[in-house]
Design a protein around this motif. Structure first.
Motif, PDB file in Angstrom:
ATOM      1  N   GLY A 149      18.382  53.697  -4.191  1.00  0.00           N
ATOM      2  CA  GLY A 149      19.114  53.343  -5.283  1.00  0.00           C
ATOM      3  C   GLY A 149      18.223  53.334  -6.759  1.00  0.00           C
ATOM      4  O   GLY A 149      17.475  53.795  -6.740  1.00  0.00           O
ATOM      5  N   ASN A 150      19.181  53.500  -7.811  1.00  0.00           N
ATOM      6  CA  ASN A 150      18.698  53.540  -9.223  1.00  0.00           C
ATOM      7  C   ASN A 150      19.703  52.896 -10.197  1.00  0.00           C
ATOM      8  O   ASN A 150      20.250  52.508  -9.778  1.00  0.00           O
ATOM      9  CB  ASN A 150      18.838  55.036  -9.516  1.00  0.00           C
ATOM     10  CG  ASN A 150      20.179  55.628 -10.012  1.00  0.00           C
ATOM     11  OD1 ASN A 150      21.088  55.344  -9.680  1.00  0.00           O
ATOM     12  ND2 ASN A 150      19.935  56.622 -10.561  1.00  0.00           N
ATOM     13  N   LEU A 153      23.367  53.325 -10.125  1.00  0.00           N
ATOM     14  CA  LEU A 153      24.213  53.284  -8.909  1.00  0.00           C
ATOM     15  C   LEU A 153      23.973  51.597  -8.633  1.00  0.00           C
ATOM     16  O   LEU A 153      24.610  51.215  -7.689  1.00  0.00           O
ATOM     17  CB  LEU A 153      23.490  54.155  -7.670  1.00  0.00           C
ATOM     18  CG  LEU A 153      23.722  55.692  -7.982  1.00  0.00           C
ATOM     19  CD1 LEU A 153      23.109  56.348  -7.086  1.00  0.00           C
ATOM     20  CD2 LEU A 153      25.064  56.046  -8.123  1.00  0.00           C
ATOM     21  N   ARG A 156      26.502  49.078  -7.989  1.00  0.00           N
ATOM     22  CA  ARG A 156      27.575  49.214  -7.111  1.00  0.00           C
ATOM     23  C   ARG A 156      27.178  48.812  -5.725  1.00  0.00           C
ATOM     24  O   ARG A 156      28.083  48.684  -4.765  1.00  0.00           O
ATOM     25  CB  ARG A 156      27.916  50.886  -6.845  1.00  0.00           C
ATOM     26  CG  ARG A 156      28.385  51.624  -8.182  1.00  0.00           C
ATOM     27  CD  ARG A 156      28.748  52.868  -7.874  1.00  0.00           C
ATOM     28  NE  ARG A 156      29.155  53.457  -9.268  1.00  0.00           N
ATOM     29  CZ  ARG A 156      29.506  54.592  -9.530  1.00  0.00           C
ATOM     30  NH1 ARG A 156      29.349  55.564  -8.261  1.00  0.00           N
ATOM     31  NH2 ARG A 156      29.901  55.084 -10.540  1.00  0.00           N
ATOM     32  N   ARG A 157      26.037  48.411  -5.610  1.00  0.00           N
ATOM     33  CA  ARG A 157      25.318  48.028  -4.283  1.00  0.00           C
ATOM     34  C   ARG A 157      25.398  46.687  -4.279  1.00  0.00           C
ATOM     35  O   ARG A 157      24.434  46.079  -4.528  1.00  0.00           O
ATOM     36  CB  ARG A 157      23.988  48.631  -4.203  1.00  0.00           C
ATOM     37  CG  ARG A 157      23.705  49.131  -2.856  1.00  0.00           C
ATOM     38  CD  ARG A 157      22.624  49.844  -2.564  1.00  0.00           C
ATOM     39  NE  ARG A 157      21.283  49.229  -3.243  1.00  0.00           N
ATOM     40  CZ  ARG A 157      21.018  49.847  -4.238  1.00  0.00           C
ATOM     41  NH1 ARG A 157      21.453  50.704  -4.897  1.00  0.00           N
ATOM     42  NH2 ARG A 157      19.809  49.231  -4.815  1.00  0.00           N
ATOM     43  N   HIS A 159      26.226  44.420  -2.044  1.00  0.00           N
ATOM     44  CA  HIS A 159      25.662  43.983  -0.620  1.00  0.00           C
ATOM     45  C   HIS A 159      24.803  44.852  -0.172  1.00  0.00           C
ATOM     46  O   HIS A 159      24.419  45.746  -0.809  1.00  0.00           O
ATOM     47  CB  HIS A 159      26.783  43.469   0.401  1.00  0.00           C
ATOM     48  CG  HIS A 159      27.342  44.821   0.753  1.00  0.00           C
ATOM     49  ND1 HIS A 159      28.443  45.451  -0.143  1.00  0.00           N
ATOM     50  CD2 HIS A 159      27.843  45.461   1.889  1.00  0.00           C
ATOM     51  CE1 HIS A 159      29.055  46.636   0.350  1.00  0.00           C
ATOM     52  NE2 HIS A 159      28.558  46.545   1.578  1.00  0.00           N
TER      53      HIS A 159
ATOM     54  N   ASN B  14      23.191  51.245   2.751  1.00  0.00           N
ATOM     55  CA  ASN B  14      23.181  50.980   1.507  1.00  0.00           C
ATOM     56  C   ASN B  14      24.463  50.724   0.896  1.00  0.00           C
ATOM     57  O   ASN B  14      24.285  50.641  -0.739  1.00  0.00           O
ATOM     58  CB  ASN B  14      22.607  52.313   0.562  1.00  0.00           C
ATOM     59  CG  ASN B  14      20.952  52.605   1.186  1.00  0.00           C
ATOM     60  OD1 ASN B  14      20.124  51.714   0.532  1.00  0.00           O
ATOM     61  ND2 ASN B  14      20.750  53.401   2.183  1.00  0.00           N
ATOM     62  N   GLY B  15      25.257  50.178   1.422  1.00  0.00           N
ATOM     63  CA  GLY B  15      26.551  49.990   0.912  1.00  0.00           C
ATOM     64  C   GLY B  15      27.576  51.074   0.294  1.00  0.00           C
ATOM     65  O   GLY B  15      28.451  50.867  -0.350  1.00  0.00           O
ATOM     66  N   TYR B  16      27.074  52.525   0.813  1.00  0.00           N
ATOM     67  CA  TYR B  16      27.954  53.528   0.304  1.00  0.00           C
ATOM     68  C   TYR B  16      28.661  53.881   1.501  1.00  0.00           C
ATOM     69  O   TYR B  16      28.683  53.314   2.641  1.00  0.00           O
ATOM     70  CB  TYR B  16      27.129  54.653  -0.002  1.00  0.00           C
ATOM     71  CG  TYR B  16      25.878  54.710  -1.036  1.00  0.00           C
ATOM     72  CD1 TYR B  16      26.596  54.172  -2.247  1.00  0.00           C
ATOM     73  CD2 TYR B  16      24.746  54.596  -0.575  1.00  0.00           C
ATOM     74  CE1 TYR B  16      25.613  53.797  -3.540  1.00  0.00           C
ATOM     75  CE2 TYR B  16      23.808  54.263  -1.860  1.00  0.00           C
ATOM     76  CZ  TYR B  16      24.181  54.052  -3.116  1.00  0.00           C
ATOM     77  OH  TYR B  16      23.200  53.967  -4.078  1.00  0.00           O
ATOM     78  N   LEU B  64      24.804  61.613  -6.307  1.00  0.00           N
ATOM     79  CA  LEU B  64      24.402  60.542  -5.605  1.00  0.00           C
ATOM     80  C   LEU B  64      23.392  61.207  -4.277  1.00  0.00           C
ATOM     81  O   LEU B  64      22.334  60.879  -4.098  1.00  0.00           O
ATOM     82  CB  LEU B  64      25.510  60.077  -4.706  1.00  0.00           C
ATOM     83  CG  LEU B  64      25.404  59.132  -3.537  1.00  0.00           C
ATOM     84  CD1 LEU B  64      24.463  57.901  -3.897  1.00  0.00           C
ATOM     85  CD2 LEU B  64      26.721  58.704  -2.691  1.00  0.00           C
ATOM     86  N   LYS B  67      19.918  61.548  -5.451  1.00  0.00           N
ATOM     87  CA  LYS B  67      19.006  59.995  -5.403  1.00  0.00           C
ATOM     88  C   LYS B  67      18.574  59.510  -3.969  1.00  0.00           C
ATOM     89  O   LYS B  67      17.723  59.091  -3.756  1.00  0.00           O
ATOM     90  CB  LYS B  67      20.109  59.132  -6.124  1.00  0.00           C
ATOM     91  CG  LYS B  67      20.600  59.420  -7.500  1.00  0.00           C
ATOM     92  CD  LYS B  67      19.451  59.048  -8.341  1.00  0.00           C
ATOM     93  CE  LYS B  67      19.803  59.479  -9.893  1.00  0.00           C
ATOM     94  NZ  LYS B  67      18.672  60.023 -10.591  1.00  0.00           N
ATOM     95  N   LEU B  68      19.663  60.031  -2.966  1.00  0.00           N
ATOM     96  CA  LEU B  68      19.366  59.863  -1.549  1.00  0.00           C
ATOM     97  C   LEU B  68      18.360  60.693  -1.047  1.00  0.00           C
ATOM     98  O   LEU B  68      18.225  60.567   0.327  1.00  0.00           O
ATOM     99  CB  LEU B  68      20.719  59.512  -0.665  1.00  0.00           C
ATOM    100  CG  LEU B  68      21.517  58.572  -1.393  1.00  0.00           C
ATOM    101  CD1 LEU B  68      22.760  58.345  -0.547  1.00  0.00           C
ATOM    102  CD2 LEU B  68      20.976  56.822  -1.318  1.00  0.00           C
TER     103      LEU B  68
END
Lengths: 161, 161
Positions: A149-150, A153, A156-157, A159, B14-16, B64, B67-68
């Motif tokens: 994460g950053n 982002l 948006r996370r 949970h 990660n909730g994506y 994204l 980042k991941l």
DNA sequence: ACAGCTATTGCAAATAGTCGCAATAACAGA
DNA sequence: TCTGTTATTGCGACTATTTGCAATAGCTGT
């Protein structure tokens, strides 16, 4: 101390010309030594000295200066910024992928890598002009909890923890 | 071998969400493993699978994925390109400032630098995701003659040698 | 100081990349 | 399987960056 005279010599030696626009840009950059300026900020500042300087010129000049190693192009979390290459004590940039903060570190850390690359691959490193990335101490704690994460982002996370 | 299933897990953790657009992008990238694709190339390829995928989505997804750490963002002489992170043998990129060629080198060269930064600055380096720059062996000869310059600027330097 | 050569600029148009927001569609839980 | 929640998308508008080209202006040699 680097003088404009030095740049003049540098330009002439390579067939480049010292124009009023380039001078204004050099002035702007030296006036903000140590700061990270965006292309927009630079354009605005340059225009306060020399009215209608075109953005195209600013970009082209910035590109030239980067090639000539007069400025560093730094890629941070907020985008690309520029700063005049500091004389004397060289330092490099490293940006935290999490919080976007840019840190400096001494060039001496790179000597080992530089030596190896030259010896093994005959590649001459110019690492001062690259921005490295990673995770700073502060953020490492959070990362260990959140995994990825950053800044952007993060919201948006909601949970997943 | 990394399966799409793995990405699904990575996303969920990660909730994506795994959308058709992201799948198409993943597909495109894996189909061109080892190649450097520009945002435009990626968009075109993705569209050949999944009609109207918007450019905004491509850029957001690429961000994204970067980042991941699913893809590497590589800054070469022709601009920014992307490639899926290779599994197994890690390698990094270094681009020649003169000819623009991108070279690979083993990650093991970075261990020293990584160790020092962690010890002294508590900074966790992610160098695999940065592109370093310098001058390759081939070009060093030319540079010693010409001092400065690059592909694009070369044509303008008709005298001065 | 003047003339010629050509690097550099500004302009305008094209391309690339970003952003806000309403509509859509994953996914978790019932 | 159905429903609610909200991450993600596409769209349109906007900002950023690049490019071709004719006009301009540094610099070299006289």
């Amino acid at each position: 101390m680097v003088e404009f005279k030095d740049y003049l010599v540098l330009f002439r030696q390579n067939g480049y010309r010292l124009t009023s626009q380039r001078t204004a840009l050099l002035q702007t950059l030296t006036d903000h030594k140590g700061e990270h300026l965006s292309a927009r900020q630079i354009t605005e500042n340059v225009r306060s000295r020399d009215q209608n300087v075109d953005t195209a010129t600013v970009y082209r000049t910035l590109e030239l200066f980067t090639k000539l190693h007069i400025v560093n192009e730094i890629k941070g979390a907020t985008g690309i910024s520029y700063q005049i290459v500091p004389v004397g004590d060289k330092h490099n940039h490293i940006v935290c992928e999490e919080c976007g903060t840019t840190f400096d570190y001494s060039s001496q850390y790179l000597e080992g890598l530089r030596t190896m690359l030259v010896q093994d691959l005959r590649f001459e490193l110019h690492l001062e002009h690259s921005t490295l990335s990673g995770v700073c101490e502060q953020c490492q704690t959070n990362v260990s909890l959140e995994q990825y994460g950053n800044q952007r982002l993060l919201s948006r996370r909601t949970h997943g923890t």
